[in-house]
Every structure is written in structure tokens, then in C-alpha cells.
Design a protein around this motif. Structure first.
Motif, short mmCIF file in Angstrom:
data_model
loop_
_atom_site.label_atom_id
_atom_site.label_comp_id
_atom_site.label_asym_id
_atom_site.label_seq_id
_atom_site.Cartn_x
_atom_site.Cartn_y
_atom_site.Cartn_z
N LYS A 14 0.85 -1.20 0.00
CA LYS A 14 0.00 0.00 0.00
C LYS A 14 0.88 1.25 0.00
N THR A 15 1.96 1.19 0.76
CA THR A 15 2.89 2.32 0.80
C THR A 15 3.43 2.60 -0.59
N LEU A 16 3.65 1.57 -1.36
CA LEU A 16 4.17 1.73 -2.72
C LEU A 16 3.07 2.09 -3.72
N GLY A 17 1.84 2.20 -3.27
CA GLY A 17 0.69 2.37 -4.14
C GLY A 17 0.43 3.78 -4.65
N HIS A 18 1.44 4.61 -4.72
CA HIS A 18 1.25 5.95 -5.24
C HIS A 18 2.38 6.25 -6.23
N PRO A 19 2.05 6.73 -7.42
CA PRO A 19 3.09 6.98 -8.44
C PRO A 19 4.21 7.90 -7.96
N ALA A 20 3.88 8.92 -7.18
CA ALA A 20 4.93 9.83 -6.70
C ALA A 20 5.89 9.11 -5.77
N ARG A 21 5.37 8.24 -4.91
CA ARG A 21 6.25 7.51 -3.99
C ARG A 21 7.15 6.55 -4.76
N ILE A 22 6.62 5.93 -5.80
CA ILE A 22 7.44 5.05 -6.62
C ILE A 22 8.56 5.86 -7.28
N ARG A 23 8.21 7.01 -7.84
CA ARG A 23 9.21 7.85 -8.52
C ARG A 23 10.28 8.33 -7.53
N ILE A 24 9.85 8.72 -6.34
CA ILE A 24 10.80 9.15 -5.31
C ILE A 24 11.77 8.02 -4.98
N LEU A 25 11.24 6.83 -4.79
CA LEU A 25 12.09 5.68 -4.46
C LEU A 25 13.03 5.33 -5.60
N GLU A 26 12.54 5.46 -6.84
CA GLU A 26 13.43 5.22 -7.98
C GLU A 26 14.61 6.18 -7.95
N LEU A 27 14.32 7.45 -7.74
CA LEU A 27 15.38 8.45 -7.71
C LEU A 27 16.35 8.22 -6.55
N VAL A 71 17.69 19.54 3.41
CA VAL A 71 17.35 18.20 3.86
C VAL A 71 17.60 17.25 2.71
N VAL A 72 18.32 16.18 3.01
CA VAL A 72 18.67 15.19 2.00
C VAL A 72 18.04 13.87 2.40
N TYR A 73 17.45 13.19 1.41
CA TYR A 73 16.79 11.90 1.64
C TYR A 73 17.59 10.78 1.01
N SER A 74 17.50 9.61 1.65
CA SER A 74 18.10 8.41 1.09
C SER A 74 17.22 7.22 1.41
N VAL A 75 17.37 6.17 0.63
CA VAL A 75 16.64 4.92 0.87
C VAL A 75 17.29 4.23 2.06
N SER A 76 16.48 3.78 2.99
CA SER A 76 17.04 3.14 4.18
C SER A 76 17.26 1.65 3.98
N VAL A 77 16.59 1.08 2.98
CA VAL A 77 16.69 -0.36 2.72
C VAL A 77 17.12 -0.54 1.26
N PRO A 78 18.37 -0.94 1.02
CA PRO A 78 18.86 -1.05 -0.36
C PRO A 78 18.06 -2.03 -1.23
N GLU A 79 17.39 -2.99 -0.62
CA GLU A 79 16.62 -3.97 -1.39
C GLU A 79 15.43 -3.34 -2.11
N VAL A 80 15.07 -2.11 -1.74
CA VAL A 80 13.99 -1.41 -2.45
C VAL A 80 14.33 -1.31 -3.93
N ARG A 81 15.59 -1.05 -4.23
CA ARG A 81 16.02 -0.97 -5.63
C ARG A 81 15.77 -2.29 -6.35
N ASP A 82 16.07 -3.41 -5.68
CA ASP A 82 15.83 -4.72 -6.27
C ASP A 82 14.34 -4.94 -6.53
N LEU A 83 13.52 -4.50 -5.59
CA LEU A 83 12.07 -4.63 -5.76
C LEU A 83 11.58 -3.82 -6.95
N LEU A 84 12.06 -2.60 -7.09
CA LEU A 84 11.65 -1.76 -8.21
C LEU A 84 12.11 -2.35 -9.54
N MET A 85 13.31 -2.93 -9.56
CA MET A 85 13.81 -3.57 -10.78
C MET A 85 12.98 -4.82 -11.11
#
Length: 111
Positions: A14-27, A71-85
Motif C-alpha cells: 500500500k505504501t508503494l501504491g502511489h506513483p509519486a512515492r514510486i518515482r521518489i524511491l526510484e530516484l 534536507v537530503v533523503y536516502s533509501v534506508s533499505v537497499p533492497e527497495v532498488r531490487d524490488l523496483l527492478m
């Protein structure tokens, strides 16, 4: 009382269920980004970006820190990239299959 794993997974997706959140995580999967950089690359209003980042922070998918005056943001769980791929691969396969199915269902052009 602990939450069943399937329920936790549903909340996660559900957290991933918004296009903006997906794009943010991709970046953020590519590299850390300051808020102003995210605003340049995600086509939403600043207040909406703030809301989407708050959702991702609440679920601990991203973390923030101050660098200088920003303020700088980063992914806290590197596996998110694997999930997006993995999602990209799945969707590419589905799109290819749908295209092949559509080609099979489309009558030949008799012009």
C-alpha cells in the motif's frame, strides 16, 4: 500482538501504491537527493512531495538528514532498488505478452 506477515506485506505494498512515492524511491535508489532535487524530478507540488516523503519516512523506507542548509533523503533499505527492478521486469513481460495477445486478436489489414 504481532501482525501476520501477509498483512505486513499488504501494508508495505500500500505504501508503494502511489506513483509519486514510486518515482521518489526510484530516484533515491540511484543516489541521495535533496528536497529541491526531488522537486525538479518529481512532477508534484511541494506540499504533496512533503506528504509523500512523510509516508515513506513513517514506514522507514527513507531517512533524512541535514547537509548544510538542506534536507537530503536516502533509501534506508537497499533492497527497495531490487524490488523496483523486479517490478520493471514483471511489467515489461506483461506488456510484451499483452502486445502479442493484442496482435493475435487483431484481424489482419485487408487493404
Amino acid at each position: 500482538m504481532s501482525v501476520p506477515l501477509y498483512q505486513a506485506k499488504a501494508e508495505f505494498f500500500k505504501t508503494l501504491g502511489h506513483p509519486a512515492r514510486i518515482r521518489i524511491l526510484e530516484l533515491l535508489s540511484e543516489r541521495d537527493h535533496a528536497v529541491h532535487e526531488l522537486l525538479e524530478r518529481v512532477d508534484i507540488e511541494p506540499s504533496n512531495l512533503s506528504q509523500q516523503l512523510a509516508v515513506l519516512r513513517r514506514t522507514s523506507m527513507v531517512v533524512s538528514h541535514r547537509r548544510g542548509g538542506e534536507v537530503v533523503y536516502s533509501v534506508s533499505v537497499p533492497e527497495v532498488r531490487d524490488l523496483l527492478m523486479a517490478a520493471r521486469k514483471i511489467l515489461s513481460g506483461l506488456i510484451t505478452e499483452q502486445g502479442e495477445l493484442a496482435a493475435e486478436l487483431t484481424p489482419p489489414d485487408r487493404s
